[in-house]
Design a protein around this motif. Structure first.
Motif, PDB file in Angstrom:
ATOM      1  N   ALA A  24       0.891  -1.172   0.023  1.00 46.12           N
ATOM      2  CA  ALA A  24       0.044   0.129  -0.141  1.00 46.12           C
ATOM      3  C   ALA A  24       0.780   1.202  -0.020  1.00 46.12           C
ATOM      4  CB  ALA A  24      -0.828  -0.214   1.154  1.00 46.12           C
ATOM      5  N   GLY A  25       1.869   1.127   1.131  1.00 53.12           N
ATOM      6  CA  GLY A  25       2.752   2.388   0.763  1.00 53.12           C
ATOM      7  C   GLY A  25       3.402   2.674  -0.463  1.00 53.12           C
ATOM      8  N   TYR A  26       4.020   1.612  -1.027  1.00 50.29           N
ATOM      9  CA  TYR A  26       4.716   1.681  -2.375  1.00 50.29           C
ATOM     10  C   TYR A  26       4.184   2.250  -3.428  1.00 50.29           C
ATOM     11  CZ  TYR A  26       9.369  -0.436  -1.396  1.00 50.29           C
ATOM     12  OH  TYR A  26      10.873  -0.457  -0.965  1.00 50.29           O
ATOM     13  N   GLU A  27       2.621   1.832  -3.515  1.00 52.80           N
ATOM     14  CA  GLU A  27       1.538   1.956  -4.490  1.00 52.80           C
ATOM     15  C   GLU A  27       1.132   3.508  -4.392  1.00 52.80           C
ATOM     16  OE1 GLU A  27      -1.417  -0.558  -5.801  1.00 52.80           O
ATOM     17  OE2 GLU A  27      -0.067  -2.192  -6.073  1.00 52.80           O
ATOM     18  N   LYS A  28       1.399   4.080  -3.233  1.00 52.96           N
ATOM     19  CA  LYS A  28       0.843   5.607  -3.047  1.00 52.96           C
ATOM     20  C   LYS A  28       2.061   6.110  -3.701  1.00 52.96           C
ATOM     21  CE  LYS A  28      -1.512   6.593   0.209  1.00 52.96           C
ATOM     22  NZ  LYS A  28      -2.587   6.934   1.232  1.00 52.96           N
ATOM     23  N   LEU A  29       3.482   5.734  -3.498  1.00 56.58           N
ATOM     24  CA  LEU A  29       4.397   6.663  -4.094  1.00 56.58           C
ATOM     25  C   LEU A  29       4.481   6.215  -5.655  1.00 56.58           C
ATOM     26  CD1 LEU A  29       7.723   5.809  -2.016  1.00 56.58           C
ATOM     27  CD2 LEU A  29       6.074   7.820  -2.075  1.00 56.58           C
ATOM     28  N   ILE A  30       3.911   5.033  -6.320  1.00 53.68           N
ATOM     29  CA  ILE A  30       3.734   4.881  -7.589  1.00 53.68           C
ATOM     30  C   ILE A  30       2.904   5.907  -8.211  1.00 53.68           C
ATOM     31  CG2 ILE A  30       3.055   3.141  -9.188  1.00 53.68           C
ATOM     32  CD1 ILE A  30       4.464   0.843  -7.573  1.00 53.68           C
ATOM     33  N   GLU A  78      11.214  -7.448  -5.930  1.00 56.57           N
ATOM     34  CA  GLU A  78      12.468  -7.859  -5.111  1.00 56.57           C
ATOM     35  C   GLU A  78      12.335  -8.126  -3.522  1.00 56.57           C
ATOM     36  OE1 GLU A  78      15.707  -4.913  -5.569  1.00 56.57           O
ATOM     37  OE2 GLU A  78      15.963  -5.696  -7.908  1.00 56.57           O
ATOM     38  N   LEU A  79      11.210  -7.236  -3.097  1.00 55.21           N
ATOM     39  CA  LEU A  79      10.936  -7.565  -1.637  1.00 55.21           C
ATOM     40  C   LEU A  79       9.832  -8.481  -1.446  1.00 55.21           C
ATOM     41  CD1 LEU A  79      10.698  -3.879  -0.348  1.00 55.21           C
ATOM     42  CD2 LEU A  79      12.309  -5.823   0.425  1.00 55.21           C
ATOM     43  N   GLY A  80       9.345  -9.273  -2.766  1.00 59.94           N
ATOM     44  CA  GLY A  80       8.236 -10.069  -2.701  1.00 59.94           C
ATOM     45  C   GLY A  80       7.022  -9.543  -2.340  1.00 59.94           C
ATOM     46  N   LEU A  81       6.800  -8.098  -2.761  1.00 62.70           N
ATOM     47  CA  LEU A  81       5.294  -7.619  -2.502  1.00 62.70           C
ATOM     48  C   LEU A  81       4.595  -7.805  -3.637  1.00 62.70           C
ATOM     49  CD1 LEU A  81       6.580  -4.263  -0.731  1.00 62.70           C
ATOM     50  CD2 LEU A  81       5.697  -6.307   0.326  1.00 62.70           C
ATOM     51  N   THR A  82       3.247  -7.772  -3.753  1.00 59.67           N
ATOM     52  CA  THR A  82       2.252  -7.758  -4.807  1.00 59.67           C
ATOM     53  C   THR A  82       2.284  -6.343  -5.551  1.00 59.67           C
ATOM     54  OG1 THR A  82       1.183  -9.511  -3.711  1.00 59.67           O
ATOM     55  CG2 THR A  82       0.010  -8.495  -5.486  1.00 59.67           C
ATOM     56  N   VAL A  83       2.378  -6.327  -6.839  1.00 62.83           N
ATOM     57  CA  VAL A  83       1.991  -5.436  -7.603  1.00 62.83           C
ATOM     58  C   VAL A  83       0.628  -5.284  -8.256  1.00 62.83           C
ATOM     59  CG1 VAL A  83       2.922  -3.706  -9.556  1.00 62.83           C
ATOM     60  CG2 VAL A  83       4.410  -5.141  -8.060  1.00 62.83           C
ATOM     61  N   SER A  84      -0.228  -4.295  -7.852  1.00 60.14           N
ATOM     62  CA  SER A  84      -1.311  -4.442  -8.433  1.00 60.14           C
ATOM     63  C   SER A  84      -1.498  -4.227 -10.135  1.00 60.14           C
ATOM     64  CB  SER A  84      -2.336  -3.557  -7.775  1.00 60.14           C
ATOM     65  OG  SER A  84      -2.044  -2.118  -8.006  1.00 60.14           O
ATOM     66  N   ILE A  85      -2.611  -4.436 -10.610  1.00 57.97           N
ATOM     67  CA  ILE A  85      -2.790  -4.165 -12.199  1.00 57.97           C
ATOM     68  C   ILE A  85      -2.920  -2.535 -12.171  1.00 57.97           C
ATOM     69  CG2 ILE A  85      -5.198  -4.761 -12.118  1.00 57.97           C
ATOM     70  CD1 ILE A  85      -2.931  -5.669 -14.657  1.00 57.97           C
ATOM     71  N   TYR A 140       9.437 -11.008 -13.324  1.00 61.34           N
ATOM     72  CA  TYR A 140       8.652 -11.242 -12.034  1.00 61.34           C
ATOM     73  C   TYR A 140       7.375 -11.965 -12.109  1.00 61.34           C
ATOM     74  CZ  TYR A 140      12.620  -8.244 -10.276  1.00 61.34           C
ATOM     75  OH  TYR A 140      13.610  -7.626  -9.958  1.00 61.34           O
ATOM     76  N   LYS A 141       7.173 -12.511 -13.345  1.00 65.32           N
ATOM     77  CA  LYS A 141       5.788 -13.017 -13.548  1.00 65.32           C
ATOM     78  C   LYS A 141       4.705 -12.475 -13.072  1.00 65.32           C
ATOM     79  CE  LYS A 141       8.028 -17.758 -13.874  1.00 65.32           C
ATOM     80  NZ  LYS A 141       9.150 -17.214 -14.079  1.00 65.32           N
ATOM     81  N   LEU A 142       4.550 -11.265 -13.301  1.00 61.81           N
ATOM     82  CA  LEU A 142       3.233 -10.421 -12.768  1.00 61.81           C
ATOM     83  C   LEU A 142       2.197 -10.691 -13.869  1.00 61.81           C
ATOM     84  CD1 LEU A 142       5.194  -6.771 -12.519  1.00 61.81           C
ATOM     85  CD2 LEU A 142       4.867  -8.712 -10.689  1.00 61.81           C
ATOM     86  N   LYS A 143       1.147 -10.413 -13.359  1.00 63.92           N
ATOM     87  CA  LYS A 143      -0.204 -10.903 -13.808  1.00 63.92           C
ATOM     88  C   LYS A 143      -0.957  -9.821 -14.427  1.00 63.92           C
ATOM     89  CE  LYS A 143       0.006 -14.883 -11.950  1.00 63.92           C
ATOM     90  NZ  LYS A 143       0.335 -16.143 -12.764  1.00 63.92           N
ATOM     91  N   PRO A 144      -0.611  -9.497 -15.929  1.00 63.78           N
ATOM     92  CA  PRO A 144      -1.088  -8.528 -16.668  1.00 63.78           C
ATOM     93  C   PRO A 144      -2.543  -8.901 -17.269  1.00 63.78           C
ATOM     94  CG  PRO A 144       0.785  -9.572 -17.807  1.00 63.78           C
ATOM     95  CD  PRO A 144       0.622 -10.073 -16.664  1.00 63.78           C
ATOM     96  N   LEU A 152       9.008   3.149 -12.030  1.00 67.55           N
ATOM     97  CA  LEU A 152       9.520   1.715 -12.429  1.00 67.55           C
ATOM     98  C   LEU A 152      10.596   1.259 -11.409  1.00 67.55           C
ATOM     99  CD1 LEU A 152       9.699   2.196 -16.206  1.00 67.55           C
ATOM    100  CD2 LEU A 152       8.000   0.678 -14.943  1.00 67.55           C
ATOM    101  N   GLU A 153      11.142   1.996 -10.730  1.00 66.72           N
ATOM    102  CA  GLU A 153      12.173   1.823  -9.785  1.00 66.72           C
ATOM    103  C   GLU A 153      11.467   1.255  -8.598  1.00 66.72           C
ATOM    104  OE1 GLU A 153      14.668   4.999  -8.868  1.00 66.72           O
ATOM    105  OE2 GLU A 153      15.615   4.842 -10.913  1.00 66.72           O
ATOM    106  N   MET A 154      10.564   1.887  -8.474  1.00 68.25           N
ATOM    107  CA  MET A 154       9.472   1.575  -7.021  1.00 68.25           C
ATOM    108  C   MET A 154       8.915   0.000  -7.218  1.00 68.25           C
ATOM    109  SD  MET A 154       9.483   3.540  -4.966  1.00 68.25           S
ATOM    110  CE  MET A 154      11.233   3.882  -5.131  1.00 68.25           C
ATOM    111  N   VAL A 155       8.332  -0.276  -8.660  1.00 68.33           N
ATOM    112  CA  VAL A 155       7.951  -1.697  -9.019  1.00 68.33           C
ATOM    113  C   VAL A 155       9.035  -2.742  -8.917  1.00 68.33           C
ATOM    114  CG1 VAL A 155       7.063  -3.018 -10.922  1.00 68.33           C
ATOM    115  CG2 VAL A 155       6.085  -0.594 -10.391  1.00 68.33           C
ATOM    116  N   GLU A 156      10.479  -2.484  -9.056  1.00 64.29           N
ATOM    117  CA  GLU A 156      11.296  -3.117  -9.105  1.00 64.29           C
ATOM    118  C   GLU A 156      11.606  -3.482  -7.743  1.00 64.29           C
ATOM    119  OE1 GLU A 156      14.105  -5.504 -11.140  1.00 64.29           O
ATOM    120  OE2 GLU A 156      13.579  -3.577 -12.318  1.00 64.29           O
ATOM    121  N   GLU A 157      11.623  -2.431  -6.748  1.00 62.59           N
ATOM    122  CA  GLU A 157      11.791  -2.726  -5.374  1.00 62.59           C
ATOM    123  C   GLU A 157      10.943  -3.614  -4.928  1.00 62.59           C
ATOM    124  OE1 GLU A 157      12.739   0.748  -3.085  1.00 62.59           O
ATOM    125  OE2 GLU A 157      13.934   1.649  -4.547  1.00 62.59           O
TER     126      GLU A 157
END
Length: 726
Positions: A295-301, A322-329, A358-362, A314-319
């Protein structure tokens, strides 16, 4: 009433065609930047049409007669129309009439047994707050409370906004006292809503007063707490932010919520570079010993995307990956949209690389957006590679994906390439949609092809949409069939609400193909009917009115433009027209209007002046006097300082006119404007002296020109060659 209900809204449409139309609308929606799932009752699509054709009052009567068949969404849409009409009118009586209409809608909903929820009353109360209409606000609050007692807490939010809007300090203080009143420890929902509204304002004194005595860990709403932290950032109250964050950590609050509060705080800090926002975000987590959450990262994104800092997003998504956090669509789509808006099309490759690594789910919309970005940078190979990769992640290609590639070829006038995409679409067993055929018809070079695609579209069961009507207009005009283009707007199947837009396309298309008489004739008909021309069509008329003695037509066209961006473009085109035909006074009047509208944007004014003087430099030598008069007026009437480029262009005009006296006058203007001479100004003056035949002065000036740059030496040599015969 009976006549109104008998109106044929969809004439001659069978159930099968309606079914195809529903599918078509679904496909059209997917082409827009909409990232949330929504489903609207089919009856809701009639609301705007009803209001436009019958009027709001009659539409309410229609709904009453239909009873429960009309739902809350339809009534909400009607209220929205009332508010839009009230906001768009400067007439107070019109506003009051629309407010009364909203009351009638509330009354009708009550009679039908519907509950008044915020989605219904919120838009009306927001309007009353904006207008500072306290008495009307209190009246409607009474109506809403009577019908829905559970709305009292949420009404408190709007009440606080109202007293802030009208600057009623006594009422604001009264509500602040209630916020901190002790009702057993936990803050009530009403208190939270008062506080939420206060935090969205700039009432720093009252906010500080509350922060000193309240315990925000007792607030149950996480959104309210996040709003408080955003307010702390906006007001630069770092000590309070730290105090409250430590309080949340001490009471073992969830780490995910704490990192969300940190994100809310840092993005609220004004005038902070994106890099510093990210740095603050990380520093706060280190200081508090908490791990960042999704949630915190996505607020920054989202913050990075709003600032068009796509690399940082994009750097935030990369981080996160790497931390194993879920990136929302939604985060992915926000980055793609920002890449498009910032013209950083090439970043789609980095995005796609991360998706694969990272095998994200587009989803299908993600791929459509990425294909569009590839096409915009003319990477058709990359676009086709993405189409091929769909199968690997169990996604199927859609018409909108192929359309994105097709329109790229057509934009480059590569008709063969566009038709090849259409063939590939068929081979992949992807059904074309309305947008596909609109692209095909728009780019036909013969009437025969227009008919061929139109018939194929009908055989496919695709209903004729607004885009198809527009495509027919453009297609016929491109083929020189102007009468047939004009016949399109007479089609009885055109929805009333779309007719004005399609007629505007006709005006634009006729103007761009040299049929100005017909274009203006249709424009005048629209004016007499009380219709307004779309901005793009107005710009097209201004652009193509380029013969002398057309000023009387141009200036009224400019008055048609309400949108600031379109007005700016239209005004600039009109100014250049005036310069081209030496209309000094109209040029100055328009420049004054520009100055008054964008007085704070010095760069924009400089760009305009540069274009004006560049045109003078490119024109015949007789335009020099106009340039000198303009320079004098800019300084004395507009009170502005000429830019360096403006003076450079005037020197060029002096050289073209071989005018020694005025060359020397312009040379002195640099010093008067506080502009030190640079290499380009030296070269321009050297050219002017040579052209005027002053060899002695030119030789002295030549000794002062830095000649380290090979380009400068080339220009000097060219000047000597050109003027050596003199």
């Amino acid at each position: 009433m009976e006549n109104a209900l008998d109106l044929p809204w969809f004439p001659d449409m069978s159930h099968s065609v309606l079914s195809m139309r529903r599918k078509e609308i679904t496909r059209e929606r997917k082409q827009k930047w909409i990232f949330k799932s929504s489903q609207v009752n089919r009856f809701g699509r009639l609301v705007n049409m009803c209001a436009d054709r019958l009027g709001t009052h009659t539409t309410i009567q229609v709904f009453d007669k239909l009873g429960r068949e009309s739902g809350v969404k339809e009534y909400n849409a009607l209220i929205k129309i009332c508010i839009e009409r009230a906001r768009s009118s400067a007439d107070e009586d019109v506003g009051l009439e629309q407010i009364h209409m909203a009351f009638q809608i509330f009354k009708s909903m009550k009679e039908q047994g519907f509950l008044l929820e915020e989605e219904t009353y919120g838009q009306l109360l927001a309007y009353l707050v904006d207008m500072g209409m306290a008495e009307e606000f209190q009246f409607f609050c009474g109506v809403i409370k009577a019908e829905n007692p559970s709305s009292v807490a949420r009404l408190g939010y709007y009440e606080m906004l109202l007293w802030i809007r009208v600057n009623d300090d006594e009422k604001i203080q009264e509500l602040c006292n209630y916020i901190v009143s002790d009702d057993g420890g936990t803050m009530s929902v009403l208190q939270e809503n008062y506080l939420l509204a206060l935090c969205e304002s700039d009432r720093k004194e009252e906010i500080l007063q509350l922060l000193e005595i309240m315990d925000i860990t007792q607030i149950s709403s996480l959104d309210c707490v996040a709003s408080i932290f955003t307010c702390l950032g906006r007001l630069l109250l770092e000590s309070y932010a730290e105090k409250f964050l430590l309080s949340f950590k001490a009471c073992d609050h969830e780490a995910e919520n704490i990192t969300n509060f940190i994100g809310s705080y840092v993005v609220g800090i004004p005038n902070l570079a994106v890099e510093d926002v990210i740095s603050n975000f990380k520093n706060w987590h280190t200081k508090l010993g908490v791990t960042p959450s999704s949630a915190g990262y996505e607020k920054l994104i989202m913050y990075c995307c709003e600032s068009l800092k796509v690399h940082a997003a994009l750097e935030m998504v990369e981080e996160m990956c790497e931390l194993g956090l879920t990136v929302s669509i939604g985060a992915l789509h926000s980055i793609l949209r920002a890449s498009d808006e910032s013209c950083d099309f090439n970043l789609v490759r980095q995005m796609y690389s991360m998706i694969c690594r990272y095998k994200l789910k587009p989803n299908g919309e993600t791929f459509r957006c990425m294909i569009t970005l590839c096409v915009k940078m003319k990477d058709y190979g990359g676009a086709y590679d993405m189409l091929s990769d769909l199968e690997k992640i169990n996604l199927t290609p859609t018409a909108s994906m192929y359309n994105a590639i097709m329109v790229g070829f057509f934009r480059e006038k590569n008709i063969y390439g566009g038709l090849r995409v259409f063939k590939q679409m068929k081979e992949a067993d992807v059904q074309p949609d309305s947008q596909t055929f609109s692209y095909l018809i728009s780019n036909c070079d013969s009437e025969e092809d227009i008919n061929k695609y139109y018939e194929e579209m009908k055989r496919s069961g695709i209903q004729v949409s607004k885009q198809i009507f527009m495509a027919l207009v453009n297609g016929y005009a491109t083929c020189g069939q102007f009468e047939k283009a004009k016949q399109v707007v007479l089609d009885q199947g055109i929805p009333v609400k779309c007719l004005n837009e399609i007629k505007s396309v006709l005006v634009q298309s006729l103007a761009s193909h040299g049929q100005l008489c017909d274009a203006f004739s249709i424009y005048e008909e629209m004016k007499q009917a009380g219709c307004s021309l779309e901005p793009k069509a107005v710009i097209s008329l201004i652009e193509h009115l380029q013969s002398d003695e057309e000023l009387s037509r141009l200036l009224p066209l400019l008055d048609e433009l309400d949108d600031p961006d379109y007005w700016f473009e239209g005004c600039l085109r009109t100014i250049l027209y005036c310069v081209r035909y030496k209309h000094l006074r109209p040029t100055l009047n328009l420049l004054k209007q520009l100055r008054d509208k964008i007085c704070t944007d010095e760069l924009a004014l400089e760009v305009i002046f540069n274009q004006v003087f560049a045109l003078i430099a490119e024109s015949e030598s007789t335009h020099l006097q106009l340039g000198l008069d303009l320079l004098h007026a800019i300084k004395n009437e507009l009170g502005l300082t000429p830019s360096r480029k403006s003076l450079d262009f005037l020197l060029q005009a002096c050289a073209n006119a071989k005018d020694l006296r005025n060359s020397k006058l312009i040379w002195k203007e640099y010093e008067a404007a506080g502009l030190p001479y640079n290499t380009l100004s030296f070269v321009r003056m050297y050219q002017a002296l040579l052209a005027a035949g002053d060899r002695k002065a030119s030789k002295i000036l030549l000794s002062k020109i830095p000649k380290d740059d090979p380009h400068v030496r080339t220009i000097i040599k060219a000047c000597n060659t050109i003027y050596s015969r003199g």
